[in-house]
Design an enzyme around this catalytic site. Structure first.
Site, mmCIF file in Angstrom:
data_model
loop_
_atom_site.group_PDB
_atom_site.id
_atom_site.type_symbol
_atom_site.label_atom_id
_atom_site.label_comp_id
_atom_site.label_asym_id
_atom_site.label_seq_id
_atom_site.Cartn_x
_atom_site.Cartn_y
_atom_site.Cartn_z
ATOM 1 N N GLY A 21 0.949 -1.126 -0.068
ATOM 2 C CA GLY A 21 0.172 -0.087 -0.107
ATOM 3 C C GLY A 21 0.957 1.259 0.084
ATOM 4 N N HIS A 134 15.216 13.306 -0.239
ATOM 5 C CA HIS A 134 14.368 14.170 1.107
ATOM 6 C C HIS A 134 14.831 14.034 2.477
ATOM 7 C CE1 HIS A 134 11.387 15.632 -1.781
ATOM 8 N NE2 HIS A 134 11.121 14.380 -2.259
ATOM 9 N N ASP A 168 18.673 17.954 -9.751
ATOM 10 C CA ASP A 168 17.474 17.152 -9.520
ATOM 11 C C ASP A 168 16.245 17.534 -10.353
ATOM 12 O OD1 ASP A 168 15.244 16.328 -8.033
ATOM 13 O OD2 ASP A 168 16.352 16.620 -6.095
ATOM 14 N N ASP A 170 13.672 15.514 -10.315
ATOM 15 C CA ASP A 170 12.470 14.930 -9.883
ATOM 16 C C ASP A 170 11.174 15.879 -9.628
ATOM 17 O OD1 ASP A 170 12.065 12.359 -7.471
ATOM 18 O OD2 ASP A 170 10.717 14.197 -7.129
ATOM 19 N N HIS A 172 9.650 16.572 -7.323
ATOM 20 C CA HIS A 172 9.517 17.138 -5.914
ATOM 21 C C HIS A 172 10.988 17.923 -5.873
ATOM 22 C CE1 HIS A 172 6.869 13.651 -5.615
ATOM 23 N NE2 HIS A 172 6.072 14.563 -4.908
ATOM 24 N N PHE A 181 24.012 21.195 1.730
ATOM 25 C CA PHE A 181 25.070 22.318 1.238
ATOM 26 C C PHE A 181 24.556 23.450 1.019
ATOM 27 C CE2 PHE A 181 25.691 17.590 -0.200
ATOM 28 C CZ PHE A 181 26.689 17.414 0.314
ATOM 29 N N VAL A 187 29.304 23.462 -3.703
ATOM 30 C CA VAL A 187 28.156 22.521 -4.453
ATOM 31 C C VAL A 187 27.180 23.180 -5.006
ATOM 32 C CG1 VAL A 187 26.578 20.694 -3.929
ATOM 33 C CG2 VAL A 187 28.720 20.790 -2.659
ATOM 34 N N SER A 191 17.549 22.598 -8.625
ATOM 35 C CA SER A 191 16.226 21.653 -8.565
ATOM 36 C C SER A 191 15.208 21.925 -9.527
ATOM 37 C CB SER A 191 15.846 21.632 -7.356
ATOM 38 O OG SER A 191 14.643 20.638 -6.863
ATOM 39 N N ASP A 259 8.869 10.763 -11.385
ATOM 40 C CA ASP A 259 7.495 11.183 -10.929
ATOM 41 C C ASP A 259 7.113 12.461 -11.641
ATOM 42 O OD1 ASP A 259 9.338 12.516 -9.532
ATOM 43 O OD2 ASP A 259 8.617 11.917 -7.541
#
Ligand SMILES: [Zn+2]
Ligand SMILES: [Zn+2]
Length: 398
Positions: A21, A134, A168, A170, A172, A181, A187, A191, A259
């Site tokens: 689930g 995350h 990133d 994704d 999210h 960072f 770095v 995102s 996703d």
């Protein structure tokens, strides 16, 4: 000669399992590995597949609090232990037996491929079991226990890398990696995600740019829900390559959460596998252009576990192995039959979604002009306006 692609996998990684689930079903990893095998991607002298041991507590403690590691170990032995202050035993991150070991193996996997790429024993590294972006220093969050991406980046910095870029894509916000960072100008985290106004974790806005010693080294490009391929590719291209080029990274670490797909049940972007492949290829190409091909690619989210994740990440492994698979290629019959038998569903017949012309998607480049009437262009402009000047770039023209 160096291995072309160092890949992390054995069947034991399906032990990262929050139970029936839960959206992050280990089926997605199992089916990805099976599809990779159907294409022969785990065979040949150019690909090395490894299954590392768990990272030690000492290694994990470089990015996580000791109290948190102790809490994960406790939850791993006794899933009923009350550890909600560490984010464990929650709806998103239910505790399960063996949670510590498997999470620490995933983390070590990303660190290991980063080491291979940095030392030159492999050109590219892939850990599609990782990308658990995350996870926070002191708590679990959003289906993520240990932050493998941050562990890999930390290892690189500790072993001589001066500038690491983390991209990133994704759906999210990559909040955990950004946090670790936040105040470190070595770095650059970028995102690209569905806006936190709508989606978990609710953060990652254009004005969130990094700490006082690293202003501009966190870049956020939040997108409105419903964004499709053309707008996503326009946004990615208008923000990511220019910043990565100007940063001149020694190595790239990228997170490929699937996703963003139009069938994903948790997010609301509308991206096809074809576009996901274009972005992965673009990041791969940037690594060759800028840092001798030093590229570590990670998985991430992705909750359409049969129809999307296996195809998206099989492409990722293929790109890293320099054995690109055309999106028009048929999904191998044996894999489709196995899926039909075990899950009673008909998976997509091709390696793409039919949204491209032989892998090409038409989109309008930023150079063709800014249209303030569209939500996507306002989102792009907000990200460029906030971050570009901090890197000496012009937010209108570069
Ligand atoms: Zn390459
Ligand atoms: Zn995600």
């Amino acid at each position: 000669m160096a291995t072309q692609a160092h890949v992390i996998w054995d069947d034991g990684f399906t032990g990262y399992n929050f139970g029936l689930g839960h959206p992050m079903s280990p089926v997605r990893l199992d089916l990805t590995a099976r599809l990779c095998r159907e294409f022969g991607l785990f065979e040949g002298s150019d690909v090395q597949v490894d299954a590392p041991e768990a990272a030690t507590d000492e290694v994990l403690a470089r990015i996580h609090d000791e109290a948190y590691i102790a809490a994960v170990r406790k939850a791993s032995l006794d899933p009923s232990a009350p550890l909600e202050q560490f984010g464990l035993g929650t709806e998103d991150d239910p505790a399960f037996v063996g949670m510590h070991e498997i999470s620490a193996r995933i983390a070590e996997g990303s660190r290991l491929v980063a080491e291979s790429v940095w030392t030159g024993s492999a050109q590219h590294g892939v850990n599609f079991t990782g990308g658990l972006h995350h996870a926070m220093p002191d708590r679990a969050s959003g289906f993520c226990i240990y932050n493998d991406a941050a562990l890999a980046i930390d290892w690189l910095l500790d072993n001589g890398a001066k500038r690491v870029v983390y991209v990133d894509v994704d759906a999210h916000h990559g909040d955990g990696v950004e946090k670790m960072f936040w105040n470190d100008p070595r770095v650059l985290t970028i995102s690209v995600h569905e806006t936190g106004a709508v989606l978990f974790p609710g953060t990652g806005f254009p004005r969130d740019l990094g700490g006082p010693d690293a202003e501009g080294y966190a870049v956020n490009l939040p997108l409105p829900p419903g964004v499709g391929d053309g707008a996503w590719l326009r946004a990615f291209d208008a923000v990511v390559p220019a910043l990565v080029r100007s940063f001149e990274p020694d190595i790239m670490v990228t997170q490929h959460g699937a996703d963003s797909h139009f069938t994903d049940p948790l997010a609301h972007l509308s991206i096809s596998v074809d576009a996901q492949v274009i972005v992965a290829q673009t990041l791969h190409d940037l690594s060759h252009e800028l840092c001798g091909g030093r590229w570590v690619a990670l998985g991430g989210g992705g909750y359409e576990v049969v129809g999307v994740v296996p195809r998206s990440w099989t492409h990722l492994v293929a790109i890293a192995a320099h054995r690109d698979i055309s999106v028009e290629t048929e999904v191998p019959q044996r894999w489709l039959e196995d899926v039909a038998e075990r899950f009673g569903v008909q998976a997509p017949p091709n390696m793409g979604d039919g949204t491209s012309e032989r892998g090409r998607i038409w989109w309008r480049s930023w150079e063709s002009g800014y249209d303030p009437e569209t939500a996507i262009d306002r989102a792009i402009m907000a990200a460029r306006e906030a971050s570009f000047p901090l890197h000496g770039l012009d937010h209108w023209f570069d």
